[in-house]
Motif scaffolding. Structure first.
Motif, mmCIF file in Angstrom:
data_model
loop_
_atom_site.group_PDB
_atom_site.id
_atom_site.type_symbol
_atom_site.label_atom_id
_atom_site.label_comp_id
_atom_site.label_asym_id
_atom_site.label_seq_id
_atom_site.Cartn_x
_atom_site.Cartn_y
_atom_site.Cartn_z
ATOM 1 N N ILE A 164 -7.659 9.683 0.104
ATOM 2 C CA ILE A 164 -6.192 9.685 -0.055
ATOM 3 C C ILE A 164 -5.835 10.007 -1.513
ATOM 4 O O ILE A 164 -4.899 10.765 -1.785
ATOM 5 C CB ILE A 164 -5.605 8.332 0.418
ATOM 6 C CG1 ILE A 164 -5.882 8.165 1.925
ATOM 7 C CG2 ILE A 164 -4.100 8.244 0.127
ATOM 8 C CD1 ILE A 164 -5.553 6.802 2.494
ATOM 9 N N TYR A 215 -2.322 -1.110 -5.832
ATOM 10 C CA TYR A 215 -3.786 -1.187 -5.785
ATOM 11 C C TYR A 215 -4.391 -0.006 -6.534
ATOM 12 O O TYR A 215 -3.717 1.004 -6.762
ATOM 13 C CB TYR A 215 -4.271 -1.145 -4.331
ATOM 14 C CG TYR A 215 -3.774 -2.289 -3.488
ATOM 15 C CD1 TYR A 215 -4.316 -3.566 -3.621
ATOM 16 C CD2 TYR A 215 -2.761 -2.087 -2.554
ATOM 17 C CE1 TYR A 215 -3.860 -4.608 -2.840
ATOM 18 C CE2 TYR A 215 -2.304 -3.125 -1.763
ATOM 19 C CZ TYR A 215 -2.852 -4.392 -1.903
ATOM 20 O OH TYR A 215 -2.403 -5.418 -1.133
ATOM 21 N N TYR A 237 -0.142 9.569 -3.907
ATOM 22 C CA TYR A 237 0.299 8.228 -3.497
ATOM 23 C C TYR A 237 -0.289 7.132 -4.392
ATOM 24 O O TYR A 237 0.382 6.140 -4.701
ATOM 25 C CB TYR A 237 -0.110 7.943 -2.047
ATOM 26 C CG TYR A 237 0.585 8.785 -0.999
ATOM 27 C CD1 TYR A 237 1.860 9.306 -1.211
ATOM 28 C CD2 TYR A 237 -0.028 9.029 0.232
ATOM 29 C CE1 TYR A 237 2.489 10.069 -0.236
ATOM 30 C CE2 TYR A 237 0.599 9.786 1.211
ATOM 31 C CZ TYR A 237 1.859 10.307 0.979
ATOM 32 O OH TYR A 237 2.477 11.048 1.943
ATOM 33 N N CYS A 238 -1.553 7.280 -4.785
ATOM 34 C CA CYS A 238 -2.225 6.173 -5.490
ATOM 35 C C CYS A 238 -1.583 5.901 -6.849
ATOM 36 O O CYS A 238 -1.640 4.776 -7.353
ATOM 37 C CB CYS A 238 -3.711 6.477 -5.656
ATOM 38 S SG CYS A 238 -4.523 6.717 -4.062
ATOM 39 N N MET A 291 0.874 -1.189 0.000
ATOM 40 C CA MET A 291 0.000 0.000 0.000
ATOM 41 C C MET A 291 0.910 1.238 0.000
ATOM 42 O O MET A 291 1.547 1.554 1.007
ATOM 43 C CB MET A 291 -0.905 -0.022 1.239
ATOM 44 C CG MET A 291 -1.808 -1.252 1.265
ATOM 45 S SD MET A 291 -2.700 -1.401 2.823
ATOM 46 C CE MET A 291 -3.973 -0.166 2.621
ATOM 47 N N ASN A 292 0.952 1.923 -1.129
ATOM 48 C CA ASN A 292 1.954 2.991 -1.270
ATOM 49 C C ASN A 292 1.774 4.114 -0.256
ATOM 50 O O ASN A 292 2.755 4.676 0.238
ATOM 51 C CB ASN A 292 1.933 3.555 -2.698
ATOM 52 C CG ASN A 292 3.142 4.441 -2.958
ATOM 53 O OD1 ASN A 292 4.237 4.151 -2.463
ATOM 54 N ND2 ASN A 292 2.963 5.524 -3.685
ATOM 55 N N CYS A 293 0.520 4.465 0.068
ATOM 56 C CA CYS A 293 0.319 5.576 1.019
ATOM 57 C C CYS A 293 0.954 5.229 2.362
ATOM 58 O O CYS A 293 1.665 6.052 2.959
ATOM 59 C CB CYS A 293 -1.169 5.877 1.182
ATOM 60 S SG CYS A 293 -2.167 4.438 1.566
ATOM 61 N N CYS A 327 0.910 3.047 -6.652
ATOM 62 C CA CYS A 327 0.460 1.939 -5.800
ATOM 63 C C CYS A 327 0.101 0.700 -6.615
ATOM 64 O O CYS A 327 -0.364 0.799 -7.757
ATOM 65 C CB CYS A 327 -0.759 2.398 -5.005
ATOM 66 S SG CYS A 327 -1.256 1.213 -3.741
ATOM 67 N N CYS A 332 -8.266 -1.018 -3.832
ATOM 68 C CA CYS A 332 -7.630 -0.359 -2.693
ATOM 69 C C CYS A 332 -8.223 -0.919 -1.402
ATOM 70 O O CYS A 332 -9.449 -0.859 -1.204
ATOM 71 C CB CYS A 332 -7.900 1.142 -2.772
ATOM 72 S SG CYS A 332 -7.469 1.986 -1.249
ATOM 73 N N PHE A 391 -8.428 0.258 1.480
ATOM 74 C CA PHE A 391 -9.222 1.226 2.243
ATOM 75 C C PHE A 391 -10.692 1.173 1.818
ATOM 76 O O PHE A 391 -11.578 1.468 2.616
ATOM 77 C CB PHE A 391 -8.696 2.657 2.042
ATOM 78 C CG PHE A 391 -7.479 2.970 2.876
ATOM 79 C CD1 PHE A 391 -7.606 3.349 4.205
ATOM 80 C CD2 PHE A 391 -6.217 2.896 2.326
ATOM 81 C CE1 PHE A 391 -6.480 3.646 4.977
ATOM 82 C CE2 PHE A 391 -5.086 3.190 3.091
ATOM 83 C CZ PHE A 391 -5.216 3.558 4.427
ATOM 84 N N PRO A 400 -7.405 2.924 -6.420
ATOM 85 C CA PRO A 400 -8.408 3.544 -5.555
ATOM 86 C C PRO A 400 -9.803 3.525 -6.189
ATOM 87 O O PRO A 400 -10.805 3.727 -5.509
ATOM 88 C CB PRO A 400 -7.903 4.986 -5.405
ATOM 89 C CG PRO A 400 -7.076 5.245 -6.619
ATOM 90 C CD PRO A 400 -6.483 3.919 -7.002
ATOM 91 N N GLY A 453 -10.346 4.995 0.117
ATOM 92 C CA GLY A 453 -9.182 5.384 -0.693
ATOM 93 C C GLY A 453 -9.413 6.682 -1.465
ATOM 94 O O GLY A 453 -8.445 7.357 -1.826
HETATM 95 FE FE1 SF4 Z 1 -3.280 3.886 -0.468
HETATM 96 FE FE2 SF4 Z 1 -5.312 2.720 -1.702
HETATM 97 FE FE3 SF4 Z 1 -4.123 4.783 -2.829
HETATM 98 FE FE4 SF4 Z 1 -2.845 2.457 -2.661
HETATM 99 S S1 SF4 Z 1 -4.696 2.874 -3.824
HETATM 100 S S2 SF4 Z 1 -2.015 4.462 -2.207
HETATM 101 S S3 SF4 Z 1 -3.603 1.690 -0.713
HETATM 102 S S4 SF4 Z 1 -5.249 4.804 -0.933
#
Ligand code: SF4
Ligand code: FAD
Ligand code: DLZ
Length: 507
Positions: A431, A443, A437-438, A348-350, A441, A454, A456, A445, A428
Motif C-alpha cells: 500500500i 501508523y 495513504y501512509c 488506518m488512513n488507507c 496515517c 502498520c 497490515f 508502514p 503495508g
Molecule cells: Fe494503511 Fe498501514 Fe499505510 Fe496506515 S501505514 S495507510 S494502515 S498501509
C-alpha cells in the motif's frame, strides 16, 4: 398473440433479448420498482437512485418509440413490494397470452423465475442474456474441458472470438498481456484530470426525494449524485474516459491517491452492468483507437482484458458454481464486520480513504477494493458472508454475478482457490508503494511491531500462521511460508501479541 415483456432494473438495453421481437401495437413492457429489490441488502442510496432513475429514463425512451410501458413506482399505494406480486397484478391488468423475460443477473431471481414457470397462469419464456461475449453454455463447455480454471486462457479465447486486438490468429504487438508495462505508482504531487460527472434532471430529483424520504440512509451520501442515468450520458462518460483516462489507464491502473477517487479508471462498470453500455461496443471503440495508434497498446490491452477477460470470466464462474459459491468459507473466517466499514472512522488512513470514497460516491476502483478493503478483510479473518453483503450493498455496480466471485474468490479466497491460485495477501509495504495513504496515517508502514506499526504488517504474518494448515502446501505460497518458518520465537510471539491486541480492538 400479446406478450408481457418484464424488464428488470439491470436490463436497460434496447437490444435486450426479451425486447427483440416486440410488437408495439400489441405488447406491453412491464417495469417495477419494488421494496424487495431496494432492501435485500442495505444498498447505498446512490445505487438505488442510479437504478430507479435509469429505469424511469429507459421507460421514457421506450414510450417515445410508441411502446406501451406499464411502470409501477415504489410509492404506488397498490405496489405489493415484490417481483412476483407485481408480475401477477400486471397479468391481471393486461391479460397477455405469455410473458417474456431475459435471464437475470442473480441466482435468487432465477429461482423466482423458475417458480413462475410453474405458477403463472400464462407461459413464461426466459431468453438468454446475450449482452455478454460468452454464453453461459460456452463458458461451461470451456470450464468442463479443464482441470484448473485460469482467466488468462479464457481471455485469449475471447480475444480470438471477438478479434479485438488480433491480427489473424496472433495478438497485436506479439503478446497477449502487457501487464509488465503497467502498475506504476503515481509521481509525487500528481494532479489527475477532473472527471466528468452529471447533473440531475427532474426525474432524478424526484427519485432523490423518494430515496431521502423512504430510506433515511444510515450510511453513504445521497449527494453529490454524479452518475449518468441515460445511455446518451453513459456514452459521454465513455468519451470522457477515452479523452482523459485511457492513455494512462494501463500505467496507473493499480495506483491510489488520497482525495482522488477516480484517477484514470473508466467509471463505466455501473453502465455496463445495468445495460446502458454494452461490453462489445466499449471494447470495439478501444480496439479501433489502438489500431489507429491513438492510444498506447498496453492501456488498450489492459482495459479490454478487464472487460472481455475478467468480467466475462467472473460471470461464467458465478453461474457455474452457484448456489454453493455463496456459502464458501475455505479459511473458516468468522470475525464480524467492524463498524468502520459503515462510517469510515478508523485510524488506518488507507481504509479511511477507500471506505470514505465508497461512502461518498458508491464507487472505489479495483485496487482500493482488492488490496485495501479486501486485503484487510482477508487478513483480519472477516466473515465472508458479512463482507459479501457489504460489497453488494455499497457499490453502484454491485450485482451478485460480478460481486460474489470478486469478493469470495479474488479477495477472500473463500472458494479455496477456484478463482485465484493464491490469496491476494499483502503487508503495508504494498500500500505504501502504490499510494500516498501512509503519509497521512497514524501508523507507520516501516514499523513491524508495536502500537505504531502498520496493522497490515503483523496481520499479514498472523494470517499466514493462522492458515498454515490450509495454505502452506500451496506452491505459490512457498516463499512466504519459508520466511515465516525462519522467524525466531520472539518475533513470532510479538506478531501474535500485536495481532491479538489489534483484532480484539475491532470488536
Ligand atoms: Fe494503511 Fe498501514 Fe499505510 Fe496506515 S501505514 S495507510 S494502515 S498501509
Ligand atoms: P476500470 O478499472 O476502468 O475497468 C474497466 C472495466 O473492466 C470495468 O468497468 C469492469 O466492467 C471491468 N472489470 C475490471 N475488473 C473486473 C473484475 N475483477 N471483475 C469484473 N469486471 C471487471 N465489479 C463490478 O462491476 N461490480 C462489483 O460488484 C464488483 N465488486 C468487486 C469487489 C472486489 C472485492 C473486487 C476486487 C473487485 C470488484 N469488481 C466489481 C471489479 C472491479 O473492481 C470493478 O469492475 C471496477 O472497479 C469498476 O470501476 P471502473 O468501471 O472504473 O473500472
Ligand atoms: C438493485 C435493484 C434495485 C435497488 N431496485 C430494483 C427495482 O426496484 N426494480 C428492479 O427491477 N430492479 C431493481 N434492482 C435490480 C435487481 O435487483 C436486479 O435486476 C436483480 O438483482 C437481478 O440481477
Amino acid at each position: 398473440m400479446s406478450v408481457l415483456r418484464f424488464i428488470l432494473g439491470d436490463q436497460l438495453t434496447r437490444g435486450l433479448s426479451a425486447l427483440r421481437d416486440l410488437d408495439a401495437q400489441r405488447d406491453v413492457v412491464l417495469m417495477v420498482e419494488v421494496s424487495d429489490e431496494t432492501t435485500y441488502v442495505p444498498h447505498h442510496p446512490q445505487k438505488i437512485i442510479f437504478i430507479l432513475s435509469a429505469m424511469r429514463h429507459f421507460a421514457e425512451v421506450l414510450r417515445k418509440e410508441g411502446i406501451t410501458v406499464d411502470y409501477v413506482k415504489l410509492d404506488d399505494p397498490k405496489n405489493t413490494g415484490s417481483f412476483s406480486g407485481e408480475l401477477l397484478r400486471a397479468i391481471k391488468r393486461h391479460k397477455p397470452q405469455s410473458v417474456a423475460m431475459t435471464e437475470p443477473g442473480e441466482w435468487r431471481v432465477l429461482q423466482m423465475m423458475q417458480d413462475w414457470r410453474e405458477t403463472l397462469p400464462v407461459p413464461l419464456t426466459i431468453h438468454d442474456d446475450d449482452r455478454f461475449i460468452a454464453s453461459l453454455d460456452e463458458f461451461k463447455q470451456w470450464a468442463e474441458a479443464r482441470k484448473q480454471l485460469r482467466m488468462e486462457y479464457f481471455y485469449r479465447d475471447m480475444r480470438k472470438k471477438t478479434g479485438f486486438l488480433m491480427e489473424g490468429d496472433d495478438p497485436i504487438g506479439g503478446a497477449w498481456n502487457f501487464d509488465a508495462e503497467n502498475r506504476k505508482a503515481l509521481p509525487k504531487n500528481h494532479h489527475p484530470p477532473k472527471r466528468k460527472r452529471f447533473s440531475t434532471d427532474a426525474i432524478t430529483q424526484d427519485v432523490i426525494a423518494l430515496v431521502k424520504k423512504r430510506f433515511k440512509p444510515h450510511y453513504g451520501t445521497v449527494e453529490p449524485f454524479g452518475w449518468a442515468v441515460t445511455r446518451a450520458d453513459a456514452l459521454k462518460a465513455l468519451d470522457d474516459f477515452i479523452v482523459q483516462g485511457m492513455a494512462s489507464f494501463g500505467d496507473y491502473q493499480d495506483a491510489m491517491q488520497a482525495g482522488s477517487p477516480f484517477l484514470y479508471h473508466s467509471l463505466i462498470s455501473p453502465y455496463l452492468n445495468i445495460g446502458l453500455l454494452t461490453a462489445h461496443e466499449v471494447c470495439a471503440r478501444v480496439d479501433q483507437l489502438a489500431r489507429q495508434d491513438k492510444i498506447p497498446l498496453n492501456a488498450a490491452e489492459g482495459f479490454i482484458r478487464q472487460i472481455i477477460g475478467w468480467r466475462e470470466y467472473v460471470r461464467g464462474l458465478y453461474w457455474l458454481k452457484m448456489p454453493d459459491y455463496a456459502h464458501g468459507n475455505a479459511l473458516g473466517a468468522i470475525r464480524p464486520l467492524p463498524d468502520f466499514f459503515w462510517t469510515g472512522k478508523t485510524e488506518m488512513n488507507c481504509l479511511r480513504q477507500c471506505i470514505g470514497d465508497t461512502l461518498q460516491n458508491a464507487y472505489a476502483h479495483h485496487i482500493q477494493r482488492l488490496m485495501v478493503i479486501g486485503n484487510f478483510s482477508l487478513l483480519a479473518g472477516l466473515n465472508p458472508k458479512a463482507v459479501q453483503d457489504w460489497f453488494l450493498a455499497v457499490y453502484a455496480d454491485a450485482f451478485e454475478w460480478v460481486e460474489l466471485p470478486n469478493v469470495a474468490g479474488m479477495a477472500l479466497f473463500a472458494d479455496g482457490g477456484v478463482m485465484a491460485s493464491k490469496p491476494y495477501a499483502a503487508s503495508g509495504a504494498y500500500i505504501d508503494r502504490m499510494s500516498d495513504y501512509c503519509q497521512g496515517c497514524s501508523y507507520s508502514p516501516k514499523e513491524r511491531s508495536g502500537e505504531m506499526a502498520c496493522p497490515f504488517n503483523y496481520l499479514y504474518w498472523d494470517f499466514l500462521a493462522r492458515n498454515a494448515e490450509r495454505l502452506s502446501r500451496n506452491p505459490r505460497m512457498g516463499m512466504p511460508y519459508k520466511n515465516l518458518r525462519a522467524m525466531d520465537e520472539t518475533k513470532r510471539k510479538t506478531i501474535d501479541r500485536d495481532a491479538k491486541r489489534f483484532l480484539d480492538s475491532l470488536a
